[in-house]
Design a protein around this motif. Sequence first.
Motif, short mmCIF file in Angstrom:
data_model
loop_
_atom_site.label_atom_id
_atom_site.label_comp_id
_atom_site.label_asym_id
_atom_site.label_seq_id
_atom_site.Cartn_x
_atom_site.Cartn_y
_atom_site.Cartn_z
N PHE A 177 -20.39 30.61 -89.43
CA PHE A 177 -20.07 29.66 -88.35
C PHE A 177 -21.30 28.86 -87.99
CE2 PHE A 177 -20.12 28.50 -83.89
CZ PHE A 177 -18.91 27.86 -83.73
N SER A 178 -22.43 29.53 -87.85
CA SER A 178 -23.66 28.83 -87.50
C SER A 178 -24.04 27.83 -88.59
CB SER A 178 -24.79 29.84 -87.30
OG SER A 178 -25.97 29.21 -86.84
N LEU A 179 -23.75 28.17 -89.84
CA LEU A 179 -24.08 27.27 -90.94
C LEU A 179 -23.09 26.11 -91.03
CD1 LEU A 179 -25.55 26.50 -93.55
CD2 LEU A 179 -24.11 28.13 -94.76
N GLU A 180 -21.78 26.41 -90.92
CA GLU A 180 -20.76 25.38 -91.13
C GLU A 180 -20.62 24.44 -89.94
OE1 GLU A 180 -15.97 25.04 -92.18
OE2 GLU A 180 -16.84 26.95 -91.57
N GLU A 181 -20.60 25.00 -88.76
CA GLU A 181 -20.27 24.20 -87.59
C GLU A 181 -21.48 23.85 -86.74
OE1 GLU A 181 -17.26 22.20 -85.36
OE2 GLU A 181 -17.40 23.05 -87.36
N GLY A 182 -22.55 24.62 -86.89
CA GLY A 182 -23.69 24.41 -86.00
C GLY A 182 -24.89 23.82 -86.67
N ALA A 183 -25.62 24.64 -87.40
CA ALA A 183 -26.94 24.25 -87.89
C ALA A 183 -26.86 23.10 -88.89
CB ALA A 183 -27.64 25.44 -88.52
N SER A 184 -27.74 22.14 -88.70
CA SER A 184 -27.85 21.04 -89.65
C SER A 184 -29.02 21.25 -90.60
CB SER A 184 -28.07 19.72 -88.89
OG SER A 184 -26.98 19.47 -88.04
N PHE A 185 -29.87 22.20 -90.29
CA PHE A 185 -31.06 22.47 -91.10
C PHE A 185 -31.08 23.95 -91.42
CE2 PHE A 185 -31.78 19.33 -87.79
CZ PHE A 185 -31.95 18.19 -88.55
N TRP A 186 -31.11 24.28 -92.69
CA TRP A 186 -30.97 25.67 -93.11
C TRP A 186 -31.93 25.95 -94.26
CZ3 TRP A 186 -27.78 28.64 -90.21
CH2 TRP A 186 -27.56 29.96 -90.63
N TYR A 187 -32.48 27.13 -94.27
CA TYR A 187 -33.34 27.55 -95.37
C TYR A 187 -33.19 29.04 -95.56
CZ TYR A 187 -36.26 27.90 -91.18
OH TYR A 187 -36.72 28.15 -89.93
N GLN A 188 -33.70 29.53 -96.65
CA GLN A 188 -33.38 30.89 -97.09
C GLN A 188 -33.87 31.96 -96.11
OE1 GLN A 188 -35.13 31.91 -100.84
NE2 GLN A 188 -33.79 33.64 -101.20
N SER A 189 -35.07 31.84 -95.61
CA SER A 189 -35.65 32.92 -94.81
C SER A 189 -34.90 33.14 -93.50
CB SER A 189 -37.13 32.61 -94.51
OG SER A 189 -37.25 31.39 -93.80
N ILE A 190 -34.28 32.09 -92.98
CA ILE A 190 -33.60 32.25 -91.69
C ILE A 190 -32.26 32.95 -91.86
CG2 ILE A 190 -32.32 30.07 -91.69
CD1 ILE A 190 -32.88 29.79 -88.78
N THR A 191 -31.69 32.94 -93.06
CA THR A 191 -30.37 33.54 -93.26
C THR A 191 -30.40 35.03 -92.96
OG1 THR A 191 -29.95 31.92 -95.01
CG2 THR A 191 -28.50 33.83 -94.92
N TRP A 192 -31.38 35.72 -93.49
CA TRP A 192 -31.47 37.16 -93.28
C TRP A 192 -31.76 37.49 -91.81
CZ3 TRP A 192 -29.72 41.34 -95.08
CH2 TRP A 192 -30.32 42.57 -94.85
N ARG A 193 -32.58 36.70 -91.14
CA ARG A 193 -32.88 36.97 -89.73
C ARG A 193 -31.64 36.75 -88.85
NH1 ARG A 193 -37.98 34.24 -90.78
NH2 ARG A 193 -37.27 32.38 -89.66
#
Length: 763
Positions: A257-273
């Motif tokens: 949800f945070s990836l699809e509807e929220g965040a516009s900027f994403w990178y690998q290290s934040i996914t696990w956190r």
Amino acid sequence: YGGAGNEPAEVKPTVNDCVINNDFHSHHDGLSEISTKFESFDYDRTDNVTYWERVFQIGPKEATILSFVNIQRWIIMFLIGVTTACVAAFIDFGITTISSVKYLWITKAFTRCYFLDCLVQPYLIWLGLSISLVFVAAVLVVYLEPVAIGSGIPQIKCFLNGVNIPRCVRLKTLVAKVIGVLFSVAGGLPVGKEGPMIHSGAALAAAISNGKIVIGKCTCNIFRYFRSPVEKRDFVSAGAAAGVSAAFGSPVGGVLFSLEEGASFWYQSITWRIFFASMTSTFTLNVIRSFTHGVPFNLSFPGLLDFGDFSKGVTYYGYELPIFFLMGIIGGLFGALFNYINYKLSLHRMRDMQKKPLKLLEALVVITVCTAAAFLAVSLNQGCQPNYEAIQSDLETFNLTSFKCGNGDYNTMATLFLNTPEKAIKNMFHTPKGLYTITTLVWFTVIYFFTACWTYGVSVPSGLFVPCILTGAAWGRILGELINLIPGQEWSSPGRYALMGAAAMLAGVVRMTISITVILVEAIGDIAFGLPLMVVILISKLVGDYFNEGLYDIHVQLMKVPLLPWEPPDLSNQLTVKDLTSQSVITLRTTETVKDLYALVNDTDLKHNGYPIVDDTVTDDLSVEGTAATSSGRSVKGRLVGLILLSELKTILELQLYKGNLPSIDYRNSGRDFDTIKHMYSQSNKFTHLLPDEDMHLMVDLSKFMNPSPYTVYEKTSYPRLYRLFRGLGLRHVVVINDQNQVTGIITRIDLARYRHSQTGGK
């Protein structure tokens, strides 16, 4: 320039479908306007001389600090998950307690007065309790914090897109949201608590990562390294994901949800956190709810919305997939109708209901109508059903035995209305066929559809997920009951059709796909439903998109926020940077007087937040592009050498860094460091610091503080290419140059957002 950069002098209607008219008064649809009051965040790091001086001075002590900073990130993620779960548990406990007392009083009054012909008394009790509770929720929004209205998902979506929504993640907003949603749900409005949990999680994340505790005159800075916009964005993304996880018991769904509807900027290290924060939220809430249910550490309560056990009985039959396909179409149509009606109501509120007393009055009128409709439905209902002991524990309702139904029967309509929406959803999913009459379900669907549509946008905290799920479950159950009347064929239970209807209705309104699918699959705990849910959700979204946009996107546009979607608008390939660029851009030289800079930062007519810096080639020809921000009124035209932010200019003046050309190391240990002051001014446009008169003639060397390598584009660059550069890197400014590296303009978020593509009726 900033989020509210200069308006271009003229918009060239190269592609009429994409152009947004700037004449705000000429539009009445509310979707064609963009406000210039919103600022953008500075996500791009300023690679200036002072920054690299600090980098080169990193020794063993600084390296240890950096390692500790990375550990602190995980600590903050853990705290976000735990606190979000605690807030969710508080909301759930409060709603359950208040609703239990409220419906118990109403039920007793109905039981006592039905045969004594005094039904006015229970109605007045019901109405009085509902109005009192909703009044508290409305007051918190109208008079304490207006940003706490609704689910908060549109605001968080804009925040994570890079737009600074004022007071969106403040502690006062969190208090108003949490207390308000508790009273609005318990008051009986057709709203849910799951959507506001996302906003609450985001606000908690912002507060925790800020790490500033003020007790009297004492201030404690715990997490002072995480106050940059980039760090705050990442933590707010985690808070939103933790909110979804707490609401539905779906940690993977929260991340998606945070990836699809929220965040516009994403990178690998934040996914696990973020996944760690979501899992922590689910586990903590599970433990807390096990204690509140009297079974400590029986971890069977992962989320606020419990769909029950779907492992019993037949999942579904393969030949039912075409029926599910049809349900997706129905959900898309109902969702489009829901969005259209709510959009028209929102326009009416924007035009005619701006005064605070009117907003408060509307909330009270809505709850009065909702209560009257529910009372009439319960009172006039003829759907008495036998009170089977085998299913009594699954009904999770109050004792309605003597309420109009004798011989131990129960009232089906009262089972739906005299309960929290979450319990009504669970009953829809798991009660056997025939326990709800078709008439009861039809009336409930009609009443709940229109009251929920009216309620979303009223000045109370309100979630959209539960009303959509319950409405869809109701008409899905209708279809399931009708299909089970067809003889000669095995069919799934009506509860399975209720689940598909809930998914179709939710997707038809909010238009999310992968996150909804994963959330529902995790909530029901059966992967076998993955395929039909995915089909239903996809079809519902496609059908709904044919008519209008998702409700969250509609409300973002009604807020006039310059949101940048994932992709550039269609039909924009013909546009170039030259079509967007302002013909007048304020530039600075590498050295300016304190007097000129002081006048610049105090000029309330200027809305710029970034200024290109050019070399010292000066001309007196006023026709030359570019206007110097100096008292002499000279124009500056030269080659681009850097870019400086308004917040950095204010920081330079307040710390008086121009005196004796102080090296950057002198102010890092003074307790008033450059980054802290800059962050303060990035949150406020006011500059109240007074400078001594004798400093006005001094010169300021901006070369140490400017970004010597700002992002630039040529005038012939295409719009889609510029769009992807701007959005993908999270930029606030892009300088436009010509072939001689001379500044010809500057592009900001609003220049890009002015071009939009919308689709109605397939066109």
